[in-house]
Design an enzyme around this catalytic site. Structure first.
Site, short mmCIF file in Angstrom:
data_model
loop_
_atom_site.label_atom_id
_atom_site.label_comp_id
_atom_site.label_asym_id
_atom_site.label_seq_id
_atom_site.Cartn_x
_atom_site.Cartn_y
_atom_site.Cartn_z
N ASN A 1 0.84 -1.19 0.00
CA ASN A 1 0.00 0.00 0.00
C ASN A 1 0.89 1.25 0.00
O ASN A 1 2.12 1.15 0.06
CB ASN A 1 -0.94 -0.02 1.21
CG ASN A 1 -0.20 0.27 2.50
OD1 ASN A 1 0.93 -0.17 2.72
ND2 ASN A 1 -0.83 1.02 3.38
N CYS B 1 1.94 3.54 2.08
CA CYS B 1 2.93 3.82 3.13
C CYS B 1 3.85 2.65 3.42
O CYS B 1 4.71 2.73 4.31
CB CYS B 1 2.22 4.26 4.40
SG CYS B 1 1.35 5.82 4.20
N GLU C 1 3.34 -0.31 4.77
CA GLU C 1 3.14 -1.19 5.91
C GLU C 1 2.27 -2.40 5.61
O GLU C 1 2.12 -3.28 6.45
CB GLU C 1 2.53 -0.42 7.11
CG GLU C 1 1.04 -0.13 7.02
CD GLU C 1 0.72 1.15 6.28
OE1 GLU C 1 -0.39 1.65 6.44
OE2 GLU C 1 1.60 1.65 5.56
#
Length: 581
Positions: A265, A267, A269
């Protein structure tokens, strides 16, 4: 019922609360939480009990789900996941179909990640037209322009992650694609690497460049250091690209029978399979502190266990009541039933316990705390599996023969807006500053001062208006006289903490996280490119799944900044040039 601060209310009114056709807010914050609780309780036999339990959990600000859940629960679109990965095939039709799907996801508040490694390289043959290919970079720019045209359900700007593997012939063009600061503002970019590449970097060996259209070496073999040095130099200059260690990611893949993961995704994570989505939520660690007791005894472990189980049930239920935009996403998501429960307020928790961020005691707390949360989350998922059945793809997973409900249960997200709503520090980051300015919502500024520091300063007798003014300009205690040394250590801010300690904290959390960890490794303005190189190598050796670095002052356009003009270059939350919060 007063749950949120005045600044939080402003965010809620702009992003989350229901409005009528004229744009007038017609929902209260309490109504929003009740709406989300009611929707999350729909799959339960005892809906009334769970609706009340979920509302109590959220209204106590001990847990909050990701933004799309708060915004969209019970609405006609009803899309409540935050994280998606979509495939990008090597065809014009496939590329633009994915672009359309990404736009529809952004409209609901979700963020999208893509691997562009399947796209044939620049100047390769296009047999259908007799022309030559443009390579992946122009298509990434097209995706960025499409994102510009879509505002995420009135909530936020669209966010994307572009991944390109190190062996792609266009890798150097990709690495330097964000050399200018104001380009590709809707994308974070990361290089996908494996252990072979890192070994060649260490041993000064060569790598083959491979044409993804043919699967064959493109006729070029280049030093691994050429790619690695370009990566570290670009990251030193402006914080991107990040790096994703896909051997580490796929070694921890709990459903290997469904194939490898090739993207994350926005970011970083949440590694996901193609067409997979995941909904996240975070526990507010500071809400589990008792007034009595010392050290770890201040943590209300029994309440933390109970709320962890309730949060797992909440997130699992969202998978069933979610309205999926595409059938492929519903199939893969329900097949694995991944959820991502994480934490926010870690820095504030350390401050309350009097523990410096850069300390062995902090690492010991992480081991105890995150180990406890994951254990209780897995126990809750197993109990749900016995009650409702395991995830359908369990026979393809490491849990074959068990009754686990969810293929993954834990993730550490950046929690940019959620932590603001909860009135706590973001994710697992240290304090950015003791006083700083956060710009969100089309230029709206929020002035943030650490309440914990103010309380400590007043208690210690060194709070003053002069101190307030100094903090507004510098953000930290560095160079300010009259501050006790133990206070300086506990209230050390992001750029005062060495990159090595940032990495140690990320690695300690990653041990107990199924998915990955959103974390920025901060460097002072004077850091050298060699320091960035060392951090990348250390992250690989620690077994991290990815890394984002930021050198202070390397960007001028920041979400977080200090008040004085000469200190306005700060850092973004969780290493994002664009973050879905």
């Amino acid at each position: 019922m007063e749950i949120f601060s005045s600044d939080s209310l402003d965010v809620l009114e702009r992003r989350y609360l229901i409005k009528d056709s004229s744009g007038k807010v017609i929902e209260t914050p309490e109504g929003m939480l009740k709406r989300a609780a009611k929707f999350a309780a729909l799959p339960e036999e005892n809906q009334t009990y769970w609706e009340e339990r979920f509302f109590e959990l959220m209204s106590g600000l001990r847990f909050l789900p990701n933004s799309p859940t708060l915004a969209n629960a019970g609405k006609p679109n009803g899309q409540m996941a935050a994280c998606f990965v979509l495939p990008v095939p090597d065809s014009i039709e496939g590329i633009f179909e994915t672009m359309k799907r990404a736009a529809l996801i952004h409209k609901t508040g979700g963020g999208t990640g893509f691997s562009f490694s399947n796209i044939r390289p620049k100047d390769d043959i296009v047999s259908s037209t007799g022309g030559v290919a443009s390579g992946p970079v122009p298509f990434i720019r097209a995706f960025n322009s499409a994102t510009d045209a879509v505002k995420q359900g009135g909530m936020r700007r669209g966010a994307n992650m572009a991944v390109l593997d190190y062996w792609h012939p266009d890798i150097l063009e990709f690495i330097n694609m964000k050399e200018e600061e104001d380009v590709l503002t809707n994308f974070n970019i990361s290089i996908g690497v494996d252990n072979r590449f890192m070994d060649q970097v260490v041993n000064r060996g060569d790598i083959d460049q491979i044409n993804p259209r043919t699967g064959k070496v493109n006729g070029r073999t280049i030093p691994a250091a050429t790619v690695f040095d370009a990566m570290t130099r670009a990251a030193w200059a402006n914080g991107e690209p990040g790096i994703l260690f896909f051997d580490h990611i796929n070694k921890a893949n709990t459903v290997p029978g469904s194939g490898p993961m090739k993207a994350t995704n926005p970011c970083g994570e949440q590694p996901l399979l193609n067409y997979e989505s995941c909904n996240l939520g975070s526990l507010n660690l500071t809400a589990f502190l008792n007034e009595a007791g010392e050290g770890y005894r201040r943590i209300n472990w029994s309440r933390l266990a109970e709320d962890t189980a309730a949060a797992v049930r909440f997130l699992d239920n969202i998978i069933d009541v979610n309205k999926y935009i595409f059938t492929e996403i519903e199939r893969v998501t329900k097949g694995n039933r991944k959820i991502g429960l994480g934490v926010m307020g870690f820095a504030d928790l350390l401050i309350e316990l009097g523990i410096p961020y850069a300390s062995m005691e902090a690492l010991e707390l992480i081991e105890t705390l995150m180990g406890f949360i994951r254990k209780k989350a897995m126990e809750a998922s197993a109990a749900l599996g016995r009650e409702k059945g395991p995830f359908p793809n369990i026979e393809k997973s490491v849990y074959k023969g068990e009754t686990v409900r969810n293929a993954t249960v834990t993730t550490i997200a950046p929690t940019g807006t959620l932590s603001m709503l909860a009135g706590t520090s973001s994710g697992i980051e240290p304090l950015f500053g003791l006083s700083f300015v956060k710009e969100v919502l089309e230029g709206r500024k929020f002035y943030v001062t650490s309440r914990s520091f103010e309380e400590a300063a007043r208690k210690g007798g060194f709070w003053s208006e002069d101190l307030v003014q100094e903090l507004a300009h510098t953000g930290s205690l560095e160079g300010i006289k009259g501050i006790p040394e133990d206070v300086r250590r506990v209230f050390a801010t992001a750029f005062e903490i060495s990159p090595q300690w940032h990495l140690k904290v990320q690695a300690a959390f990653q041990k107990h996280v199924d998915n990955a960890v959103s974390k920025t490794i901060n460097f002072p303005a004077g850091a050298a490119i060699a320091d960035i190189r060392s951090a990348y190598l250390m992250a690989w050796k620690y077994g991290l799944k990815g890394l984002t670095i930021y050198r202070n002052g390397s960007r001028s356009n920041q979400v977080l900044k200090f008040a004085s003009k000469d200190m306005e270059k700060g850092t973004l939350p969780a290493g994002c040039s664009t973050c879905p919060e």
